[in-house]
Design a protein around this motif. Structure first.
Motif, PDB file in Angstrom:
ATOM      1  N   ASN A  65       0.827  -1.215   0.000  1.00  0.00           N
ATOM      2  CA  ASN A  65       0.000   0.000   0.000  1.00  0.00           C
ATOM      3  C   ASN A  65       0.856   1.258   0.000  1.00  0.00           C
ATOM      4  O   ASN A  65       0.521   2.248  -0.662  1.00  0.00           O
ATOM      5  CB  ASN A  65      -0.949   0.001   1.200  1.00  0.00           C
ATOM      6  CG  ASN A  65      -2.038  -1.049   1.053  1.00  0.00           C
ATOM      7  OD1 ASN A  65      -2.369  -1.467  -0.055  1.00  0.00           O
ATOM      8  ND2 ASN A  65      -2.573  -1.494   2.175  1.00  0.00           N
ATOM      9  N   GLN A  66       1.979   1.232   0.723  1.00  0.00           N
ATOM     10  CA  GLN A  66       2.874   2.398   0.742  1.00  0.00           C
ATOM     11  C   GLN A  66       3.508   2.618  -0.628  1.00  0.00           C
ATOM     12  O   GLN A  66       3.662   3.756  -1.069  1.00  0.00           O
ATOM     13  CB  GLN A  66       3.951   2.226   1.819  1.00  0.00           C
ATOM     14  CG  GLN A  66       3.419   2.342   3.221  1.00  0.00           C
ATOM     15  CD  GLN A  66       4.484   2.043   4.275  1.00  0.00           C
ATOM     16  OE1 GLN A  66       5.465   1.356   4.030  1.00  0.00           O
ATOM     17  NE2 GLN A  66       4.269   2.578   5.472  1.00  0.00           N
ATOM     18  N   ILE A  67       3.866   1.534  -1.306  1.00  0.00           N
ATOM     19  CA  ILE A  67       4.447   1.660  -2.654  1.00  0.00           C
ATOM     20  C   ILE A  67       3.405   2.193  -3.632  1.00  0.00           C
ATOM     21  O   ILE A  67       3.694   3.087  -4.431  1.00  0.00           O
ATOM     22  CB  ILE A  67       5.036   0.317  -3.133  1.00  0.00           C
ATOM     23  CG1 ILE A  67       6.319   0.021  -2.344  1.00  0.00           C
ATOM     24  CG2 ILE A  67       5.310   0.341  -4.637  1.00  0.00           C
ATOM     25  CD1 ILE A  67       6.899  -1.354  -2.588  1.00  0.00           C
ATOM     26  N   TYR A  68       2.190   1.676  -3.566  1.00  0.00           N
ATOM     27  CA  TYR A  68       1.142   2.185  -4.461  1.00  0.00           C
ATOM     28  C   TYR A  68       0.849   3.655  -4.175  1.00  0.00           C
ATOM     29  O   TYR A  68       0.640   4.442  -5.109  1.00  0.00           O
ATOM     30  CB  TYR A  68      -0.133   1.347  -4.353  1.00  0.00           C
ATOM     31  CG  TYR A  68       0.025  -0.054  -4.920  1.00  0.00           C
ATOM     32  CD1 TYR A  68       0.597  -0.258  -6.172  1.00  0.00           C
ATOM     33  CD2 TYR A  68      -0.396  -1.164  -4.207  1.00  0.00           C
ATOM     34  CE1 TYR A  68       0.745  -1.538  -6.698  1.00  0.00           C
ATOM     35  CE2 TYR A  68      -0.254  -2.449  -4.725  1.00  0.00           C
ATOM     36  CZ  TYR A  68       0.323  -2.622  -5.975  1.00  0.00           C
ATOM     37  OH  TYR A  68       0.475  -3.884  -6.491  1.00  0.00           O
ATOM     38  N   ALA A  69       0.858   4.037  -2.915  1.00  0.00           N
ATOM     39  CA  ALA A  69       0.651   5.454  -2.565  1.00  0.00           C
ATOM     40  C   ALA A  69       1.802   6.307  -3.101  1.00  0.00           C
ATOM     41  O   ALA A  69       1.579   7.408  -3.617  1.00  0.00           O
ATOM     42  CB  ALA A  69       0.523   5.610  -1.051  1.00  0.00           C
ATOM     43  N   LEU A  70       3.022   5.796  -2.988  1.00  0.00           N
ATOM     44  CA  LEU A  70       4.185   6.514  -3.532  1.00  0.00           C
ATOM     45  C   LEU A  70       4.053   6.671  -5.040  1.00  0.00           C
ATOM     46  O   LEU A  70       4.306   7.746  -5.586  1.00  0.00           O
ATOM     47  CB  LEU A  70       5.470   5.758  -3.177  1.00  0.00           C
ATOM     48  CG  LEU A  70       6.773   6.349  -3.720  1.00  0.00           C
ATOM     49  CD1 LEU A  70       7.051   7.717  -3.100  1.00  0.00           C
ATOM     50  CD2 LEU A  70       7.936   5.394  -3.449  1.00  0.00           C
ATOM     51  N   ASN A  71       3.638   5.608  -5.720  1.00  0.00           N
ATOM     52  CA  ASN A  71       3.474   5.666  -7.181  1.00  0.00           C
ATOM     53  C   ASN A  71       2.376   6.637  -7.599  1.00  0.00           C
ATOM     54  O   ASN A  71       2.419   7.192  -8.694  1.00  0.00           O
ATOM     55  CB  ASN A  71       3.182   4.277  -7.746  1.00  0.00           C
ATOM     56  CG  ASN A  71       4.389   3.372  -7.703  1.00  0.00           C
ATOM     57  OD1 ASN A  71       5.510   3.809  -7.469  1.00  0.00           O
ATOM     58  ND2 ASN A  71       4.167   2.089  -7.913  1.00  0.00           N
ATOM     59  N   ASP A  72       1.392   6.849  -6.723  1.00  0.00           N
ATOM     60  CA  ASP A  72       0.275   7.753  -7.038  1.00  0.00           C
ATOM     61  C   ASP A  72       0.480   9.166  -6.510  1.00  0.00           C
ATOM     62  O   ASP A  72      -0.389  10.014  -6.668  1.00  0.00           O
ATOM     63  CB  ASP A  72      -1.034   7.206  -6.443  1.00  0.00           C
ATOM     64  CG  ASP A  72      -1.524   5.983  -7.180  1.00  0.00           C
ATOM     65  OD1 ASP A  72      -1.094   5.761  -8.333  1.00  0.00           O
ATOM     66  OD2 ASP A  72      -2.341   5.243  -6.599  1.00  0.00           O
ATOM     67  N   ARG A  73       1.608   9.414  -5.876  1.00  0.00           N
ATOM     68  CA  ARG A  73       1.823  10.703  -5.200  1.00  0.00           C
ATOM     69  C   ARG A  73       1.690  11.886  -6.159  1.00  0.00           C
ATOM     70  O   ARG A  73       1.093  12.897  -5.826  1.00  0.00           O
ATOM     71  CB  ARG A  73       3.203  10.712  -4.540  1.00  0.00           C
ATOM     72  CG  ARG A  73       3.442  11.977  -3.734  1.00  0.00           C
ATOM     73  CD  ARG A  73       4.734  11.918  -2.969  1.00  0.00           C
ATOM     74  NE  ARG A  73       4.594  10.988  -1.843  1.00  0.00           N
ATOM     75  CZ  ARG A  73       5.616  10.573  -1.114  1.00  0.00           C
ATOM     76  NH1 ARG A  73       6.838  10.952  -1.396  1.00  0.00           N
ATOM     77  NH2 ARG A  73       5.412   9.748  -0.105  1.00  0.00           N
ATOM     78  N   TYR A  74       2.277  11.786  -7.324  1.00  0.00           N
ATOM     79  CA  TYR A  74       2.215  12.885  -8.304  1.00  0.00           C
ATOM     80  C   TYR A  74       1.495  12.350  -9.531  1.00  0.00           C
ATOM     81  O   TYR A  74       2.102  11.807 -10.435  1.00  0.00           O
ATOM     82  CB  TYR A  74       3.618  13.379  -8.648  1.00  0.00           C
ATOM     83  CG  TYR A  74       4.406  13.767  -7.425  1.00  0.00           C
ATOM     84  CD1 TYR A  74       4.037  14.878  -6.675  1.00  0.00           C
ATOM     85  CD2 TYR A  74       5.503  13.024  -7.003  1.00  0.00           C
ATOM     86  CE1 TYR A  74       4.746  15.243  -5.536  1.00  0.00           C
ATOM     87  CE2 TYR A  74       6.208  13.373  -5.862  1.00  0.00           C
ATOM     88  CZ  TYR A  74       5.828  14.479  -5.137  1.00  0.00           C
ATOM     89  OH  TYR A  74       6.531  14.826  -4.017  1.00  0.00           O
ATOM     90  N   ARG A  75       0.191  12.527  -9.555  1.00  0.00           N
ATOM     91  CA  ARG A  75      -0.641  11.936 -10.604  1.00  0.00           C
ATOM     92  C   ARG A  75      -0.509  12.648 -11.954  1.00  0.00           C
ATOM     93  O   ARG A  75      -0.842  12.094 -12.983  1.00  0.00           O
ATOM     94  CB  ARG A  75      -2.105  11.945 -10.184  1.00  0.00           C
ATOM     95  CG  ARG A  75      -2.376  11.013  -9.040  1.00  0.00           C
ATOM     96  CD  ARG A  75      -3.825  11.138  -8.593  1.00  0.00           C
ATOM     97  NE  ARG A  75      -4.095  10.249  -7.488  1.00  0.00           N
ATOM     98  CZ  ARG A  75      -4.647   9.068  -7.622  1.00  0.00           C
ATOM     99  NH1 ARG A  75      -4.990   8.631  -8.811  1.00  0.00           N
ATOM    100  NH2 ARG A  75      -4.871   8.324  -6.565  1.00  0.00           N
ATOM    101  N   ASP A  76      -0.021  13.876 -11.947  1.00  0.00           N
ATOM    102  CA  ASP A  76       0.140  14.600 -13.208  1.00  0.00           C
ATOM    103  C   ASP A  76       1.359  15.520 -13.118  1.00  0.00           C
ATOM    104  O   ASP A  76       1.958  15.670 -12.050  1.00  0.00           O
ATOM    105  CB  ASP A  76      -1.126  15.394 -13.556  1.00  0.00           C
ATOM    106  CG  ASP A  76      -1.501  16.406 -12.487  1.00  0.00           C
ATOM    107  OD1 ASP A  76      -0.603  17.055 -11.909  1.00  0.00           O
ATOM    108  OD2 ASP A  76      -2.709  16.554 -12.216  1.00  0.00           O
ATOM    109  N   TYR A  77       1.693  16.096 -14.254  1.00  0.00           N
ATOM    110  CA  TYR A  77       2.889  16.940 -14.329  1.00  0.00           C
ATOM    111  C   TYR A  77       2.811  18.112 -13.352  1.00  0.00           C
ATOM    112  O   TYR A  77       3.798  18.435 -12.700  1.00  0.00           O
ATOM    113  CB  TYR A  77       3.084  17.460 -15.760  1.00  0.00           C
ATOM    114  CG  TYR A  77       4.235  18.428 -15.857  1.00  0.00           C
ATOM    115  CD1 TYR A  77       5.545  17.963 -15.887  1.00  0.00           C
ATOM    116  CD2 TYR A  77       4.022  19.803 -15.885  1.00  0.00           C
ATOM    117  CE1 TYR A  77       6.614  18.836 -15.948  1.00  0.00           C
ATOM    118  CE2 TYR A  77       5.081  20.685 -15.941  1.00  0.00           C
ATOM    119  CZ  TYR A  77       6.380  20.199 -15.982  1.00  0.00           C
ATOM    120  OH  TYR A  77       7.429  21.069 -16.031  1.00  0.00           O
TER     121      TYR A  77
END
Length: 140
Positions: A51-63
């Motif tokens: 869950n922490q990795i998925y949250a990290l991957n979603d942290r910056y959803r756009d430029y």
């Protein structure tokens, strides 16, 4: 003269924003180039770590959200991201991650290499060589 100054400023701004998008593209690739479900199962990570990795991957959803964080130092995303992954995985599993998915190389260096091979930076090497004294400190 004013037109020249404005033209230089526009070119500089365009060049900087273009470089920013290159950094953002590398950031995006650091997420999309790996199958994170496989990474998580291969390293036997807990659901909390996943869950922490998925949250990290979603942290910056756009430029724009990424740019707000890294506008002044776009280079920093690599050390931030991989430092956070190491914290989440733990040192031992992070080393396995690095060895398996980056052939033992530091992922920060992998993405940094792209920048170092970038033609836009090649002129800096020539400038450095031109300004070096040819005879050491000048004594013969």
């Amino acid at each position: 003269m004013k037109k020249l100054i404005i033209a230089v400023m526009l070119i500089g701004t365009f060049g900087l924003s273009n470089a920013q998008t290159d950094y953002y593209s590398d950031y995006q690739r650091s997420i999309t180039d790996l199958n994170w479900q496989s990474v998580i199962s291969d390293l036997v990570l807990s659901s909390t770590q996943a869950n922490q990795i998925y949250a990290l991957n979603d942290r910056y959803r756009d430029y724009n959200t990424w740019d707000r964080a890294y506008n002044n130092n776009p280079d920093r995303w690599r050390t931030d991201r991989y430092g956070e992954l190491e914290r989440i995985m733990g040192r031992e599993k992070y080393m396995k991650f690095k060895n398996t998915y980056y052939k033992g190389q530091n992922p920060v260096a992998v993405y940094n290499r792209n920048k170092n091979n970038d033609k836009r930076y090649k002129h800096m090497d020539r400038k450095m060589k031109m300004h070096k004294p040819k005879h050491g400190n000048g004594h013969h």
